[in-house]
Design an enzyme around this catalytic site. Structure first.
Site, mmCIF file in Angstrom:
data_model
loop_
_atom_site.group_PDB
_atom_site.id
_atom_site.type_symbol
_atom_site.label_atom_id
_atom_site.label_comp_id
_atom_site.label_asym_id
_atom_site.label_seq_id
_atom_site.Cartn_x
_atom_site.Cartn_y
_atom_site.Cartn_z
ATOM 1 C CE LYS A 148 -4.373 1.191 2.184
ATOM 2 N NZ LYS A 148 -4.965 0.694 2.912
ATOM 3 C CD GLU A 205 -20.144 -2.893 7.383
ATOM 4 O OE1 GLU A 205 -20.075 -3.713 6.884
ATOM 5 O OE2 GLU A 205 -18.708 -1.887 6.804
ATOM 6 N NE ARG A 239 -22.164 -4.518 2.140
ATOM 7 C CZ ARG A 239 -21.743 -3.738 2.037
ATOM 8 N NH1 ARG A 239 -20.811 -5.446 2.183
ATOM 9 N NH2 ARG A 239 -21.299 -3.943 0.702
#
Ligand code: HTL
Length: 643
Positions: free
Chosen positions: A280, A363, A391
């Protein structure tokens, strides 16, 4: 910018020789840094995917084939290569490019996205259609190791392994979600697979080609060499066990390797996962060193990049409050679905590591873990963004509310959120939560009220949602949990009495209401801080004494405060003029929230315009010349902008 200047379309990229591609990647990287330095954005993720982006566009025809990016936040390079270079410096700003892939923006964006873990199911659907119609195109899903922690991705993988459509899944593994990635699968990917690859790469794998790799067997020695790097399918590989061929891991910054493997995989039947290892922030030192800070960057000086200090925010206020609650009571837990930083929980996670749990981008799991904790007498707080709680909706009903469990939902990013745009707007939660039995909902307007609501929620028990907006808030001295203000749940606060009209506002729109009302004696202001239950006593007294009521909320008009008030008035049998201001029935794209509030008719000007229709002129600018239709036309302007 020698090469990139000539790439207006991916077809231009394909004309280059393979040797040129690393230079394209370097130029792309510089362009991504330049754009983010100007307007901010998802810098680290986009930098990490640059080589993959070049390889995919070199190999596939993204206008015809389908490249399905998960989340879509790593696609700045993809946008630059697909004809949007001239607008990349507008990304996430009013009227500019969206921060995620968006089908209406480009034929090269296969999926409109922003929430994680959808790429595999969507790709499966596309593959089912392609195969049913006998069409011929390639489908490549690109999913991060973070997004793979979502139940939706894993359930889709289960189905893909069953149906076995021809598709490529690129698992872009940088060991990071926004913060460090979590979960057993992540552990597996990073420790077992990566170690194994690096060891085996040196020694040369002794594993034999088996039937699965037969398509490669006649491709000559180079393919055989490549095949050595393919893991033995008989090994203990979870993807293989789920019916998905697994290849890798390989270096995701080596374009040659990427092309080599992608080309081979493209010829195979059935689903194949190519596991690539990336970093990243790759190629930009600060972002590589601190990918968490540079995941979502604000604008910065590209020569001397320093992350901007952030003002004390609602998230920080909540994090501090949660820590104080956990200090006072060892039953307090905090659960986050992969949003430790965004939800203000870094300090909490350090102070109370045993009662902090990051469940990954899941979630639904966060909500039901909360239910499980509550069933055993704990006091869980599920800290979740408004749009992501969508979600976990069934879980809120099925696992928490039916038994009225003591779960506090700490809902961040309620209201319009700015640069993240349509997918991330927190404007539906009151509508979707209000209908759920046992569940109570409040929205504080300052830190004191936030604490009062948390304390009341803790004392009263049952499922309670407390929502607050993105952005700064005035800091208030911390203090101990016990000393926090007592707040009667469901009580509204009359901030200013008016002789004719009352503005009922909550959270950030309260400031608009106060601003507009000023010291005009005709206009009152109420802090309508609870939408469930609402303060029926205050409402009915106002409704009987006022000419009109105006609700103002940073939420869809359908189902929010305005709806709650309309329903209560109907139940009370009181006929009073009611004007409901908020987000109309349109999608709202990325932009500056304050401007959008105005454009949608619930900023100060919008409130003044409605007052003007009631014969109450306030302020010089807008009142007299604003006609009732003006608000409607502003609304449709925003609606069109979002199309
Ligand atoms: N929950 C859901 C359902 N969707 C999103 N998008 C989030 C939370 C928030 N979120 C992101 S990006 C991201 C999260 C958790 C991390 C994704 O990690 P991944 O990619 O490994 O897939 P990486 O950044 O390249 O490492 C956004 O909202 C943009």
């Amino acid at each position: 910018m020698a090469l990139l200047d000539d790439i207006r379309d991916p077809r231009d990229l394909k004309r280059l020789s393979r040797e040129d591609l690393p230079q394209v990647a370097d130029e792309l990287r510089a362009e991504v840094v330049r754009a983010c330095s100007k307007v901010g954005g998802h810098l680290a993720s986009s930098l990490g995917a640059v080589e993959l982006t070049v390889a995919l566009h070199y190999l596939y025809d993204s206008a015809h084939d389908r490249i399905v990016w998960d989340v879509g936040h790593q696609t700045y390079g993809h946008k630059i290569l697909t004809g949007r270079r001239d607008r990349i410096g507008t990304i996430r700003t009013d009227g500019g490019l969206a921060g995620f892939t968006t089908s209406s923006e480009s034929e090269h964006d296969a999926l409109t996205v922003g929430h994680a873990s959808t790429s595999l199911a969507a790709s499966l659907g596309m593959a089912l259609s392609r195969d049913a119609r006998g069409e011929d195109y390639d489908i490549v899903a690109v999913i991060g190791d973070g997004a793979l922690t979502g139940g939706m991705a894993l359930a889709a993988l289960n189905q893909i392994g069953h149906v076995k459509p021809r598709m490529t899944i690129v698992l872009n593994d940088n060991e990071m979600s926004i913060s460090e990635n979590v979960g057993a699968l992540t552990h597996y990917l990073s420790t077992v697979q990566v170690q194994r690859w690096f060891q085996d790469a040196e020694k040369g794998s002794k594993q034999a080609l088996t039937g699965v790799w037969e398509p490669l067997a006649d491709l000559g020695s180079r393919a055989k060499k490549a095949a050595r790097r393919f893991l033995d399918p008989a090994s203990n590989n979870p993807f293989h066990a789920m019916g998905v061929r697994y290849v890798g891991p390989i270096d995701g910054h080596d374009i040659e390797q990427l092309l080599y493997y992608l080309e081979h995989i493209r010829r195979l039947d059935g689903p194949t996962m190519l596991h690539i290892i990336t970093r990243k922030g790759k190629g930009y030192r600060v972002a590589e060193k601190d990918p968490i800070t540079w995941h979502g960057a604000s604008s910065f000086d590209p020569e001397h990049p320093v992350a901007k200090g952030k003002a004390f925010s609602w998230s920080n206020a909540f994090g501090r409050a949660a820590s104080a609650m956990a200090d006072a009571d060892d039953r307090v837990w905090v659960i986050t679905p992969a949003m430790r930083e965004g939800s203000g929980l870094v300090d909490f996670s350090r102070a109370h590591p045993d009662r902090f749990i990051d469940v990954g981008i899941a979630e639904d799991v966060a909500v039901t873990v909360g239910a499980g904790l509550a069933l055993r007498g704990e006091k869980p707080i599920v800290a979740v963004y408004s749009s992501f709680l969508q979600r976990g909706y069934d879980q809120v009903i099925h696992d928490v509310s039916l038994e009225s469990l003591d779960v506090i939902f700490a809902i961040d990013r309620a209201g319009l959120v700015g640069g993240d745009g349509a997918t991330h707007q927190g404007i539906y939660d009151m509508a979707y939560l209000r209908a759920i039995p046992n569940l109570a909902i409040g929205m504080p307007s300052d830190v004191g009220e936030l604490r009062g609501m948390l304390k009341a929620a803790f004392r009263l028990g049952g499922p309670r949602a407390i929502r607050w907006p993105r952005g700064p808030v005035e800091e208030a001295p911390a203090g101990a949990f016990e000393a926090w203000p007592e707040l009667a749940w469901g009580s509204w606060e009359i901030l200013k009495r008016g002789s004719e009209v009352s503005l009922l506002a909550m959270g950030p729109t309260l400031a608009y209401a106060l601003d507009v009302a000023g010291d005009d004696p005709r206009v009152g202001v109420v802090n309508a801080r609870f939408v469930k239950p609402i303060d029926v006593a205050v409402l009915s007294a106002l409704a009987r004494s006022q000419r009109a009521l105006i609700t103002v909320e940073d939420h869809t008009v359908m189902g929010g405060l305005g709806s709650a008030v309309a329903e209560a008035l109907a139940d009370l049998g009181i006929a009073v003029a009611l004007h409901r201001l908020g987000v109309p029935d349109v999608t709202v794209p990325h932009g500056t929230p304050a401007r959008q509030h105005e454009a949608l008719g619930y900023g100060p000007e919008g409130i003044r315009a409605v007052l003007a229709t009631l014969g109450i002129g306030l302020g010089a600018e807008s009142v007299t010349e604003v006609e009732p239709q003006a608000t409607a036309s502003r609304r449709s302007a925003v609606a069109n902008a979002s199309k």
